[in-house]
Design a protein around this motif. Structure first.
Motif, PDB file in Angstrom:
ATOM      1  N   PRO A 104      11.406   9.310  -1.182  1.00 27.99           N
ATOM      2  CA  PRO A 104      11.650   8.187  -0.270  1.00 27.99           C
ATOM      3  C   PRO A 104      12.025   8.663   1.141  1.00 27.99           C
ATOM      4  N   SER A 105      12.759   9.768   1.217  1.00 28.39           N
ATOM      5  CA  SER A 105      13.170  10.253   2.542  1.00 28.39           C
ATOM      6  C   SER A 105      11.983  10.729   3.396  1.00 28.39           C
ATOM      7  N   ASP A 106      10.895  11.132   2.738  1.00 23.36           N
ATOM      8  CA  ASP A 106       9.716  11.553   3.501  1.00 23.36           C
ATOM      9  C   ASP A 106       9.045  10.371   4.194  1.00 23.36           C
ATOM     10  N   PHE A 107       9.191   9.227   3.573  1.00 20.25           N
ATOM     11  CA  PHE A 107       8.655   8.004   4.162  1.00 20.25           C
ATOM     12  C   PHE A 107       9.375   7.743   5.482  1.00 20.25           C
ATOM     13  N   GLY A 108      10.702   7.853   5.434  1.00 19.60           N
ATOM     14  CA  GLY A 108      11.508   7.685   6.643  1.00 19.60           C
ATOM     15  C   GLY A 108      11.158   8.724   7.697  1.00 19.60           C
ATOM     16  N   ALA A 109      10.973   9.963   7.259  1.00 22.56           N
ATOM     17  CA  ALA A 109      10.682  11.048   8.210  1.00 22.56           C
ATOM     18  C   ALA A 109       9.351  10.790   8.923  1.00 22.56           C
ATOM     19  N   LEU A 110       8.391  10.271   8.178  1.00 26.81           N
ATOM     20  CA  LEU A 110       7.074   9.987   8.766  1.00 26.81           C
ATOM     21  C   LEU A 110       7.173   8.877   9.815  1.00 26.81           C
ATOM     22  N   GLY A 151      -2.576  -0.214   4.569  1.00 25.14           N
ATOM     23  CA  GLY A 151      -2.685  -1.177   5.670  1.00 25.14           C
ATOM     24  C   GLY A 151      -4.066  -1.814   5.703  1.00 25.14           C
ATOM     25  N   TYR A 152      -5.084  -0.998   5.498  1.00 25.68           N
ATOM     26  CA  TYR A 152      -6.442  -1.525   5.498  1.00 25.68           C
ATOM     27  C   TYR A 152      -6.651  -2.527   4.355  1.00 25.68           C
ATOM     28  N   LEU A 153      -6.207  -2.194   3.144  1.00 25.99           N
ATOM     29  CA  LEU A 153      -6.396  -3.096   1.994  1.00 25.99           C
ATOM     30  C   LEU A 153      -5.734  -4.447   2.258  1.00 25.99           C
ATOM     31  N   LEU A 154      -4.556  -4.390   2.870  1.00 25.69           N
ATOM     32  CA  LEU A 154      -3.835  -5.641   3.143  1.00 25.69           C
ATOM     33  C   LEU A 154      -4.543  -6.448   4.224  1.00 25.69           C
ATOM     34  N   ARG A 155      -4.901  -5.776   5.311  1.00 23.17           N
ATOM     35  CA  ARG A 155      -5.513  -6.496   6.428  1.00 23.17           C
ATOM     36  C   ARG A 155      -6.917  -6.985   6.088  1.00 23.17           C
ATOM     37  N   ALA A 156      -7.604  -6.261   5.205  1.00 18.46           N
ATOM     38  CA  ALA A 156      -8.962  -6.680   4.859  1.00 18.46           C
ATOM     39  C   ALA A 156      -8.949  -7.710   3.725  1.00 18.46           C
ATOM     40  N   GLY A 157      -7.763  -8.085   3.271  1.00 15.86           N
ATOM     41  CA  GLY A 157      -7.672  -9.111   2.227  1.00 15.86           C
ATOM     42  C   GLY A 157      -8.033  -8.612   0.837  1.00 15.86           C
ATOM     43  N   LEU A 158      -8.052  -7.299   0.634  1.00 13.02           N
ATOM     44  CA  LEU A 158      -8.364  -6.772  -0.696  1.00 13.02           C
ATOM     45  C   LEU A 158      -7.118  -6.681  -1.569  1.00 13.02           C
ATOM     46  N   ALA A 159      -5.951  -6.883  -0.961  1.00 15.09           N
ATOM     47  CA  ALA A 159      -4.693  -6.919  -1.710  1.00 15.09           C
ATOM     48  C   ALA A 159      -3.706  -7.733  -0.885  1.00 15.09           C
ATOM     49  N   THR A 160      -2.688  -8.272  -1.560  1.00 14.35           N
ATOM     50  CA  THR A 160      -1.634  -8.963  -0.806  1.00 14.35           C
ATOM     51  C   THR A 160      -0.347  -8.144  -0.793  1.00 14.35           C
ATOM     52  N   VAL A 161      -0.239  -7.208  -1.724  1.00 17.22           N
ATOM     53  CA  VAL A 161       0.927  -6.315  -1.786  1.00 17.22           C
ATOM     54  C   VAL A 161       0.448  -4.929  -2.187  1.00 17.22           C
ATOM     55  N   VAL A 162       1.019  -3.896  -1.585  1.00 17.73           N
ATOM     56  CA  VAL A 162       0.741  -2.527  -2.039  1.00 17.73           C
ATOM     57  C   VAL A 162       2.065  -1.892  -2.448  1.00 17.73           C
ATOM     58  N   VAL A 163       2.138  -1.454  -3.703  1.00 14.57           N
ATOM     59  CA  VAL A 163       3.362  -0.808  -4.200  1.00 14.57           C
ATOM     60  C   VAL A 163       3.134   0.697  -4.242  1.00 14.57           C
ATOM     61  N   LEU A 164       4.025   1.431  -3.583  1.00 18.38           N
ATOM     62  CA  LEU A 164       3.906   2.889  -3.525  1.00 18.38           C
ATOM     63  C   LEU A 164       4.929   3.514  -4.462  1.00 18.38           C
ATOM     64  N   HIS A 165       4.505   4.515  -5.217  1.00 20.08           N
ATOM     65  CA  HIS A 165       5.400   5.154  -6.187  1.00 20.08           C
ATOM     66  C   HIS A 165       5.705   6.592  -5.775  1.00 20.08           C
ATOM     67  N   PRO A 166       6.876   6.821  -5.175  1.00 15.80           N
ATOM     68  CA  PRO A 166       7.256   8.191  -4.798  1.00 15.80           C
ATOM     69  C   PRO A 166       8.009   8.879  -5.943  1.00 15.80           C
ATOM     70  N   LYS A 167       8.429  10.107  -5.712  1.00 18.11           N
ATOM     71  CA  LYS A 167       9.206  10.852  -6.709  1.00 18.11           C
ATOM     72  C   LYS A 167      10.701  10.755  -6.402  1.00 18.11           C
ATOM     73  N   ASN A 168      11.505  11.080  -7.403  1.00 14.82           N
ATOM     74  CA  ASN A 168      12.966  11.065  -7.223  1.00 14.82           C
ATOM     75  C   ASN A 168      13.544  12.406  -6.809  1.00 14.82           C
ATOM     76  N   ILE A 169      12.848  13.474  -7.141  1.00 13.85           N
ATOM     77  CA  ILE A 169      13.388  14.816  -6.854  1.00 13.85           C
ATOM     78  C   ILE A 169      12.293  15.649  -6.181  1.00 13.85           C
ATOM     79  N   PRO A 170      12.678  16.687  -5.439  1.00 13.19           N
ATOM     80  CA  PRO A 170      11.657  17.555  -4.828  1.00 13.19           C
ATOM     81  C   PRO A 170      10.680  18.013  -5.914  1.00 13.19           C
ATOM     82  N   TRP A 171       9.394  17.839  -5.681  1.00 13.07           N
ATOM     83  CA  TRP A 171       8.430  17.916  -6.794  1.00 13.07           C
ATOM     84  C   TRP A 171       7.156  18.580  -6.333  1.00 13.07           C
ATOM     85  N   PHE A 172       6.748  19.639  -7.032  1.00 12.53           N
ATOM     86  CA  PHE A 172       5.511  20.341  -6.694  1.00 12.53           C
ATOM     87  C   PHE A 172       5.395  20.567  -5.185  1.00 12.53           C
ATOM     88  N   VAL A 173       6.482  21.028  -4.624  1.00  5.98           N
ATOM     89  CA  VAL A 173       6.646  21.358  -3.214  1.00  5.98           C
ATOM     90  C   VAL A 173       6.526  20.136  -2.299  1.00  5.98           C
TER      91      VAL A 173
END
Ligand code: F6P
Ligand code: MG
Length: 481
Positions: A296-302, A269-291
């Motif tokens: 993607p479901s954790d994003f929803g839970a948050l 959010g800061y990078l976008l609002r401060a004009g240091l980026a116009t898009v931020v792409v987040l790369h999550p995992k597909n399966i439960p990983w290293f605990v």
């Protein structure tokens, strides 16, 4: 070619030794307990219940195999395309004699462990997307309440200030300090991953998270390339001044859910609002990983927790009730408003397509990131169109560096292989708190100093100082002209 072999579970001096013998059994037990609890809660669905029990049994058998140093078995086909590569690599490793859990390459075997567990669920009819660590992740997020509230207030305040000012009016040194602070918040958010919780208490976690703790921790950043990262982003911004609609992307290869994802979103959010980026792409995992890694479901839970802070924070958990603990304190009106602001901000950025979630199966494969260009050419090309790719956390760092026993003064660009070449087309920034042996880019003599200090490992041959998340490295490599 990849640097091999890296650290192994048979190596007494390595954190791999202890991880395989102590931490893996605990991690599997946690999954067993969780599934057991869910099976217990199933009502009127005998088939689901039976299948859940069968999964518990498979997990228990897996734990037995680890503890008794049995050979690694082929992974069952669960319909996902990466099983073949896992099994081919196992066959290759087995060519030199059967690989057993306690005498195996650390990086491959640990990935294999989580991949193997996921097949137990994937091949089931009733539990295919079940995450045995979801409860633990959200519970820990809830217990980081003080830091969450502190950051929400600061973020809101900051955004309101940025809104008032034209970002060009912020003095250059103030802007750079702010960038560094945002990145450091994001860095230390990683100190608290759940797989280390096997030896850290919730109180320790809270101590790690406050503003004061962060200032003190600055001395613990052994390599700090944030100025280089900042200049990459400001140069891109200045170059795009003539075409303001041009996309400037920052990618974050995520690590853990909960508090760490929360600070990743603060940074985004800061990078976008401060004009240091116009898009931020987040790369999550597909399966439960290293605990604790983000699904993607954790994003929803948050987001859900932020949307309903009263029920999330004020309703006592089953454990709290059971232990007769006092009811959690009520949120103040200001705290509520800060969380609502964050929720509004993030849902808006997400809806606008400025924050994007982009999973890829590559992130849960068994090898290092030296394989990225050859094994995932499309993902590689995609990352090349980013200004900066931020890799969060310890495992990503191990994968960047092949989990290889480098001389600690090896330059970071060299240790990350193809991604570190001057013409790789990728700018890499690793934000890593040290929770494993591998470390590079240190000034000569620093490793020796840290080893000699209290708890650093002394002359045991162990690099103990690097095992507990107390120290960090922030390393940047530039592969774009
Ligand atoms: O157990 C192996 C390991 O990679 C450790 O090095 C680290 O403690 C943990 O798993 C994961 O840490 P992170 O969430 O920072 O990648
Ligand atoms: Mg992790």
């Amino acid at each position: 070619i990849e640097k091999q072999p890296g650290y192994a579970t048979s190596d007494k001096a390595s954190f791999a030794w202890q991880t395989a013998r102590e931490r893996w059994p605990i991690i599997i037990t946690q999954a067993i307990d969780d599934v057991y609890r869910s099976v217990h809660a199933v009502r009127d669905d005998a088939a689901k219940e039976d299948e859940g029990k069968a999964i518990v049994e498979k997990l228990a058998r897996l734990k037995y195999e680890v503890q008794h140093d049995r050979a690694l078995e082929l992974i069952a086909d669960d319909g996902e395309p990466d099983v073949a590569a896992y099994n081919a690599e196992l066959a290759q490793l087995n060519a030199a004699g059967p690989v057993t859990w306690l005498k195996a390459p650390w990086l491959y075997t640990e990935c294999y462990l989580f991949r193997r567990m996921s097949t137990f669920f994937r091949t089931s009819e009733h539990w295919p997307r079940y995450d045995p660590y979801a409860r633990q992740k959200i519970r820990t997020f809830r217990s980081s309440r003080p830091a969450v509230l502190e950051l929400a207030a600061r973020y809101r305040d900051l955004m309101q200030q940025l809104e008032k000012k034209d970002s060009a009016a912020v003095p250059a040194d103030v802007a750079e300090t702010l960038f560094a602070e945002m990145c450091e918040i994001c860095l230390w958010g990683n100190a608290t991953d759940l797989s280390l919780l096997t030896n850290l208490t919730y109180e320790d976690i809270q101590k790690l998270q406050g503003a004061e703790a962060r200032r003190k921790a600055e001395a613990n950043i052994l390599v700090n390339d944030l100025p280089a990262a900042y200049s990459i982003l400001t140069k891109a911004r200045d170059a795009a001044a003539a075409s303001p609609s041009a996309e400037r992307r920052v990618d974050i290869v995520l690590d853990n859910a909960g508090f760490e994802l929360y600070v990743d979103l603060i940074l985004a959010g800061y990078l976008l609002r401060a004009g240091l980026a116009t898009v931020v792409v987040l790369h999550p995992k597909n399966i439960p990983w290293f605990v604790s890694d983000v699904l993607p479901s954790d994003f929803g839970a948050l987001l859900n927790a932020l949307a309903n802070p009263t029920s999330f924070y004020e309703t006592p958990s089953a454990e709290e009730e059971h232990q007769g603990q006092p009811a959690p304190a009520k949120l103040t009106e200001a705290e509520r408003a800060d969380l609502a602001f964050l929720f509004g901000e993030w849902t808006q950025l997400y809806a606008n397509g400025q924050v994007v979630l982009r999973p890829n199966i590559f992130w849960t494969q068994g090898g290092s990131f030296w394989r990225l260009p050859a094994d995932a050419p499309e993902l590689f090309a995609d990352l090349q169109s980013s200004e900066l790719v931020v890799f969060k956390g310890d495992l990503n760092y191990r994968k960047l560096t092949c989990d290889y026993d480098w001389d600690p003064t090896t330059p970071f660009s060299e240790a990350i292989g193809p991604l570190g070449k001057a013409d790789s087309g990728i700018n890499v920034l690793a934000l890593r708190t040290c929770k494993a042996d591998v470390v590079v880019g240190l000034p000569a003599g620093r490793d020796e100093e840290l080893r000699a200090a209290d708890g650093g490992g002394g002359d045991s041959g162990q690099r103990k100082w690097a095992w507990n998340g107390k120290w960090a490295v922030v390393s940047c490599s530039q592969g774009k002209k």
